[in-house]
Design an enzyme around this catalytic site. Structure first.
Site, PDB file in Angstrom:
ATOM      1  CG  ASN A 143      18.256 -73.341  -5.084  1.00  0.00           C
ATOM      2  OD1 ASN A 143      17.459 -73.091  -4.174  1.00  0.00           O
ATOM      3  ND2 ASN A 143      18.083 -74.336  -5.927  1.00  0.00           N
ATOM      4  NE  ARG A 160      13.850 -72.944  -6.156  1.00  0.00           N
ATOM      5  CZ  ARG A 160      13.624 -74.078  -5.530  1.00  0.00           C
ATOM      6  NH1 ARG A 160      14.547 -74.588  -4.734  1.00  0.00           N
ATOM      7  NH2 ARG A 160      12.504 -74.714  -5.703  1.00  0.00           N
ATOM      8  CG  HIS A 165       9.699 -78.121  -8.814  1.00  0.00           C
ATOM      9  ND1 HIS A 165       8.908 -79.167  -8.408  1.00  0.00           N
ATOM     10  CD2 HIS A 165      10.649 -77.973  -7.869  1.00  0.00           C
ATOM     11  CE1 HIS A 165       9.350 -79.632  -7.256  1.00  0.00           C
ATOM     12  NE2 HIS A 165      10.403 -78.924  -6.911  1.00  0.00           N
ATOM     13  NE  ARG A 194       8.021 -80.243   0.204  1.00  0.00           N
ATOM     14  CZ  ARG A 194       8.515 -79.561  -0.833  1.00  0.00           C
ATOM     15  NH1 ARG A 194       7.722 -78.820  -1.570  1.00  0.00           N
ATOM     16  NH2 ARG A 194       9.791 -79.623  -1.133  1.00  0.00           N
ATOM     17  CD  GLU A 253      15.947 -76.256  -9.666  1.00  0.00           C
ATOM     18  OE1 GLU A 253      16.780 -77.005  -9.107  1.00  0.00           O
ATOM     19  OE2 GLU A 253      14.799 -76.097  -9.240  1.00  0.00           O
TER      20      GLU A 253
END
Ligand code: ADP
Length: 394
Positions: A9, A91, A179, A239, A377
């Site tokens: 990732n 990822r 996500h 963000r 993940e």
């Protein structure tokens, strides 16, 4: 000889990895992270039971490009496991509209995926550069791309449509959602823990540096807060989240900013960092007495509750909430504040369970079940990579 998969990732300043043994139910062999890439890289790797197995700091004079860090990582892993890796799963944040499933990496795929770099500038270029680096370092190794957008491909068209003229929509301007690797993992786990709840209407809240909500019906995504890019929706570390597009016109027309300046503002200078003027890190904000830090936390919570309201309308009701990722898994304060704002739904939090980060944090009498499920993940990437390589070999 055991088959071992590496899952990567790769972000702008960090590289997370997991190492999995294929013939032992994908047992985790090691996991770790290289942080502060580009500044003063620091590698920490641990075995499955948490023992530190590698630690390294790079000196300023050393080559610390992504490729050279990856070269060292691959060499270190292969020396440790005593054989070559059989595959690397990555990822990849953006798979566009064409990919509802993970795919084997080819040159044509890389060309296609590079088109999405401007849509996810914090992630996509770094995801792809890790793939290029592995291809250069280990030519011929099987690489698999696992997409964050894929889980959301089940959404109905009305949830993905943006109210712009057709010719712009036809260019691929639509809501994608992100996500998804985390949401798929959470859905799988929930299916094992509470199949009845997975069969119902659930909001999964991935609250980390990046943050979003996913409305799941019967375990499938039907709506989410992130959209065309990973800027939309919640207030995040740096963000802004959902914003009146008129603000962008104002920045261009009145403040005279150019596109690069606005991009930097929206992705890197806004959110918790922008509002607090202090940090993008939730823990730092909790440790601060500054009023602006409190305002940033208040806004974060407010927007999670407000966006939840929208997703509850998409779902036509709500049976459960699942918190995950750094903030969602570890911050009882944030979970409590969000649930307090949503208490009109009949949520009752078990505060002791919440403080303990327990798996179920609602009371038995609560009309809405509230759970904490740690995301993973890298494991989800490993499961997909393994499944794809197994299918190919059959
Ligand atoms: P990323 O999106 O980079 O993977 P993470 O999921 O690791 O991010 O989440 C990072 C966020 O989680 C940071 O804001 C961090 O402060 C927050 N966090 C981690 N532990 C806690 C905690 N105990 N209390 C509050 N926030 C926490």
């Amino acid at each position: 000889m055991a088959d071992t998969l590496l899952c990567l990732n790769s972000g702008s300043s960090s590289l997370k990895f997991g190492l999995y043994e294929r013939d032992d139910g994908l047992a985790l062999r090691a996991r770790g992270k290289i942080e502060k890439i580009g500044i003063e890289p620091y590698l920490l790797a641990k075995s499955a039971d948490g023992e530190v197995i590698a630690e390294r700091r790079w000196a300023k004079a050393e080559d610390m490009s992504h490729e050279s860090l990856l070269a060292e990582l691959l060499a270190g892993i292969e020396a440790r496991i005593g054989h070559d890796l059989v595959g690397v799963g990555h990822r990849v944040v953006h798979g566009g509209a064409n990919h509802a499933e993970p795919v084997r990496v080819t040159q044509a795929l890389l060309t296609e995926l590079a088109r999405y770099n401007p849509l996810a500038p914090l992630h996509q270029p770094h995801n792809l550069s890790a793939i290029h680096a592995v291809a250069a370092l280990r030519p011929g190794i099987a690489q698999v791309a696992v997409f964050d957008t894929a889980f959301h491909q089940t959404q109905p068209p009305v949830a993905t449509r943006i109210a712009l003229p057709r010719h712009i929509i036809d260019e691929g301007v639509r809501r994608y959602g992100f996500h998804g690797i985390s949401y798929e993992y959470v859905a799988q786990q929930l299916g094992g823990l509470d199949p009845a709840l997975l069969g119902g209407r659930v909001i999964a809240a991935h609250l980390g540096n990046g943050a979003s909500l996913c409305a799941m019906q019967a375990g499938r995504s039907i709506d989410t807060t992130m959209g065309f890019t990973a800027l939309d929706g919640l207030v995040m570390g740096s963000r802004c989240g959902n914003i009146d597009p008129g603000v962008l016109l104002y920045l261009f027309q009145q403040d005279g900013m150019d596109a690069a300046r606005v991009e930097n503002l929206l992705y890197r200078e806004s959110g918790l960092l922008g509002v607090s003027g202090l940090s993008s890190d939730m823990r730092t904000l909790f440790d601060s007495d500054a009023p602006a830090a409190k305002e940033a936390i208040e806004l974060f919570v407010y927007r999670v509750a407000r966006e939840s309201g929208a997703l509850i309308a998409s779902l036509g009701g709500l049976d459960g909430i699942v918190f995950t990722a750094g903030i969602g898994e570890n911050s009882p304060e944030i979970r409590s504040l969000i649930c307090a704002r949503l208490s009109f739904l009949g949520i009752e939090l078990d505060e002791a369970a919440n403080r303990a980060n327990a798996a179920v944090i609602s009371t038995p009498a609560s009309r809405i079940a509230v759970r904490v499920i740690p995301t993973d993940e890298e494991r989800m990437i490993a499961l997909h990579t393994d499944a794809l390589l197994t299918r190919e070999a059959a």
